[in-house]
Design a protein around this motif. Structure first.
Motif, PDB file in Angstrom:
ATOM      1  N   VAL A 170      26.769  39.186  44.345  1.00  0.00           N
ATOM      2  CA  VAL A 170      26.560  40.222  43.321  1.00  0.00           C
ATOM      3  C   VAL A 170      27.465  41.424  43.597  1.00  0.00           C
ATOM      4  CG1 VAL A 170      24.900  41.900  42.412  1.00  0.00           C
ATOM      5  CG2 VAL A 170      24.206  39.525  42.739  1.00  0.00           C
ATOM      6  N   VAL A 171      27.505  41.865  44.854  1.00  0.00           N
ATOM      7  CA  VAL A 171      28.358  43.007  45.219  1.00  0.00           C
ATOM      8  C   VAL A 171      29.828  42.673  44.957  1.00  0.00           C
ATOM      9  CG1 VAL A 171      29.142  44.432  47.150  1.00  0.00           C
ATOM     10  CG2 VAL A 171      26.712  43.963  46.863  1.00  0.00           C
ATOM     11  N   ALA A 172      30.254  41.464  45.339  1.00  0.00           N
ATOM     12  CA  ALA A 172      31.647  41.056  45.121  1.00  0.00           C
ATOM     13  C   ALA A 172      31.984  41.005  43.638  1.00  0.00           C
ATOM     14  CB  ALA A 172      31.905  39.702  45.780  1.00  0.00           C
ATOM     15  N   ALA A 173      31.072  40.493  42.818  1.00  0.00           N
ATOM     16  CA  ALA A 173      31.311  40.407  41.374  1.00  0.00           C
ATOM     17  C   ALA A 173      31.423  41.801  40.759  1.00  0.00           C
ATOM     18  CB  ALA A 173      30.190  39.612  40.700  1.00  0.00           C
ATOM     19  N   LEU A 174      30.558  42.711  41.188  1.00  0.00           N
ATOM     20  CA  LEU A 174      30.629  44.082  40.671  1.00  0.00           C
ATOM     21  C   LEU A 174      31.908  44.784  41.122  1.00  0.00           C
ATOM     22  CD1 LEU A 174      26.895  45.133  41.182  1.00  0.00           C
ATOM     23  CD2 LEU A 174      28.050  44.665  39.006  1.00  0.00           C
ATOM     24  N   ALA A 175      32.320  44.543  42.366  1.00  0.00           N
ATOM     25  CA  ALA A 175      33.575  45.121  42.863  1.00  0.00           C
ATOM     26  C   ALA A 175      34.762  44.554  42.097  1.00  0.00           C
ATOM     27  CB  ALA A 175      33.720  44.843  44.359  1.00  0.00           C
ATOM     28  N   ARG A 176      34.732  43.249  41.873  1.00  0.00           N
ATOM     29  CA  ARG A 176      35.828  42.611  41.123  1.00  0.00           C
ATOM     30  C   ARG A 176      35.947  43.222  39.737  1.00  0.00           C
ATOM     31  NH1 ARG A 176      40.098  40.792  42.286  1.00  0.00           N
ATOM     32  NH2 ARG A 176      40.441  42.592  41.036  1.00  0.00           N
ATOM     33  N   ARG A 177      34.819  43.413  39.074  1.00  0.00           N
ATOM     34  CA  ARG A 177      34.823  44.002  37.733  1.00  0.00           C
ATOM     35  C   ARG A 177      35.348  45.436  37.767  1.00  0.00           C
ATOM     36  NH1 ARG A 177      29.234  44.480  34.903  1.00  0.00           N
ATOM     37  NH2 ARG A 177      29.325  42.231  35.044  1.00  0.00           N
ATOM     38  N   ALA A 178      34.893  46.212  38.737  1.00  0.00           N
ATOM     39  CA  ALA A 178      35.288  47.622  38.827  1.00  0.00           C
ATOM     40  C   ALA A 178      36.771  47.781  39.159  1.00  0.00           C
ATOM     41  CB  ALA A 178      34.446  48.334  39.884  1.00  0.00           C
ATOM     42  N   MET A 179      37.342  46.858  39.907  1.00  0.00           N
ATOM     43  CA  MET A 179      38.736  46.981  40.333  1.00  0.00           C
ATOM     44  C   MET A 179      39.722  46.423  39.319  1.00  0.00           C
ATOM     45  SD  MET A 179      38.455  46.430  44.437  1.00  0.00           S
ATOM     46  CE  MET A 179      40.163  46.850  44.708  1.00  0.00           C
ATOM     47  N   GLY A 180      39.224  45.776  38.295  1.00  0.00           N
ATOM     48  CA  GLY A 180      40.117  45.268  37.255  1.00  0.00           C
ATOM     49  C   GLY A 180      41.138  44.299  37.815  1.00  0.00           C
ATOM     50  N   GLU A 181      42.409  44.584  37.564  1.00  0.00           N
ATOM     51  CA  GLU A 181      43.495  43.690  37.986  1.00  0.00           C
ATOM     52  C   GLU A 181      43.956  43.942  39.423  1.00  0.00           C
ATOM     53  OE1 GLU A 181      44.588  41.093  36.121  1.00  0.00           O
ATOM     54  OE2 GLU A 181      42.934  41.700  34.815  1.00  0.00           O
ATOM     55  N   GLN A 182      43.445  44.988  40.061  1.00  0.00           N
ATOM     56  CA  GLN A 182      43.843  45.267  41.443  1.00  0.00           C
ATOM     57  C   GLN A 182      43.436  44.123  42.353  1.00  0.00           C
ATOM     58  OE1 GLN A 182      42.604  49.100  42.999  1.00  0.00           O
ATOM     59  NE2 GLN A 182      42.356  49.875  40.920  1.00  0.00           N
ATOM     60  N   THR A 183      44.212  43.938  43.414  1.00  0.00           N
ATOM     61  CA  THR A 183      43.882  42.912  44.393  1.00  0.00           C
ATOM     62  C   THR A 183      42.624  43.309  45.142  1.00  0.00           C
ATOM     63  OG1 THR A 183      46.207  42.338  44.694  1.00  0.00           O
ATOM     64  CG2 THR A 183      44.698  41.701  46.456  1.00  0.00           C
ATOM     65  N   LEU A 184      41.709  42.372  45.272  1.00  0.00           N
ATOM     66  CA  LEU A 184      40.501  42.583  46.053  1.00  0.00           C
ATOM     67  C   LEU A 184      40.488  41.554  47.176  1.00  0.00           C
ATOM     68  CD1 LEU A 184      37.766  43.956  46.574  1.00  0.00           C
ATOM     69  CD2 LEU A 184      36.745  42.362  44.927  1.00  0.00           C
ATOM     70  N   VAL A 185      40.396  42.040  48.403  1.00  0.00           N
ATOM     71  CA  VAL A 185      40.394  41.160  49.563  1.00  0.00           C
ATOM     72  C   VAL A 185      38.960  41.001  50.056  1.00  0.00           C
ATOM     73  CG1 VAL A 185      41.280  40.775  51.897  1.00  0.00           C
ATOM     74  CG2 VAL A 185      42.702  41.947  50.204  1.00  0.00           C
ATOM     75  N   GLY A 186      38.567  39.764  50.273  1.00  0.00           N
ATOM     76  CA  GLY A 186      37.247  39.460  50.809  1.00  0.00           C
ATOM     77  C   GLY A 186      37.359  38.931  52.225  1.00  0.00           C
TER      78      GLY A 186
END
Length: 197
Positions: free
Chosen positions: A18-34
């Protein structure tokens, strides 16, 4: 929003997903590293779930494999980072996961502690059964037989093995929902506390 790169812990569980999905949505097209860790013991290893979540959300996943020697070697370092004693052994892999993330980002979002909010523990499912099935059985003449059978089951070192769940559910049964939850979630069962102390 941060002035440094932000990453996310990904275990594949409800909370981190859930946290990752919300972060992904908030960051838009920016790269998100997990960041994720894997374990030799498959019963503890959530890495296949973490990979699936990362792939689905488009997160660049950085993984580290932890063997028993890495876990044992880091116990002192992990404990020295605590402000107060903590009875949860997951602090060791969490410490190693944080160390991995610190090589890539300065801030990390985590779902740690959200199992309580999102019902991520098996005991939440078990709490719904008592009035329907367990209470009549455990209060009947079958109760002692069920306790005897479950008590004689061989122990397993696997994470949340079926015998472990059955022993928790049957042997730590309590008619009070609050008391039952406490006994199910505690490392040491209530009758054993005086002996342990």
């Amino acid at each position: 929003v941060a002035d440094v790169p932000v990453g996310v812990f990904v275990s594949g569980g409800i909370d981190s997903s859930v946290v990752a999905a919300l972060a992904r949505r908030a960051m838009g097209e920016q790269t998100l590293v997990g960041f994720s860790v894997s374990f030799e013991d498959r019963s503890f290893d959530e890495s296949p779930h973490a990979r699936r979540v990362a792939r689905h959300l488009g997160i660049d996943l950085v993984e580290e494999h932890l063997d028993q020697s890495a876990l044992l070697a880091s116990i002192d370092d992990a404990l020295s980072c605590l402000d107060e004693p903590l009875g949860d052994y997951s602090i060791v892999p969490t410490y190693l996961l944080s160390r991995l993330a610190s090589r890539h980002v300065k801030a990390v979002l985590s779902g740690d502690g959200a199992d309580e909010l999102f019902g991520g523990y098996p005991t939440y499912v078990a709490q719904r059964w008592p009035s329907r099935m367990a209470m009549p059985i455990l209060r009947s003449g079958i109760g002692p037989l069920a306790r005897s059978v479950v008590s004689s089951m061989p122990s397993s070192d696997a994470y949340q093995a079926l015998e472990w769940k059955l022993k928790r559910f049957v042997l730590r049964w309590d008619p009070s929902p609050g008391h039952r939850r406490l006994r199910w979630m505690s490392a040491v069962d209530e009758p054993d506390i005086p002996r342990a102390l």
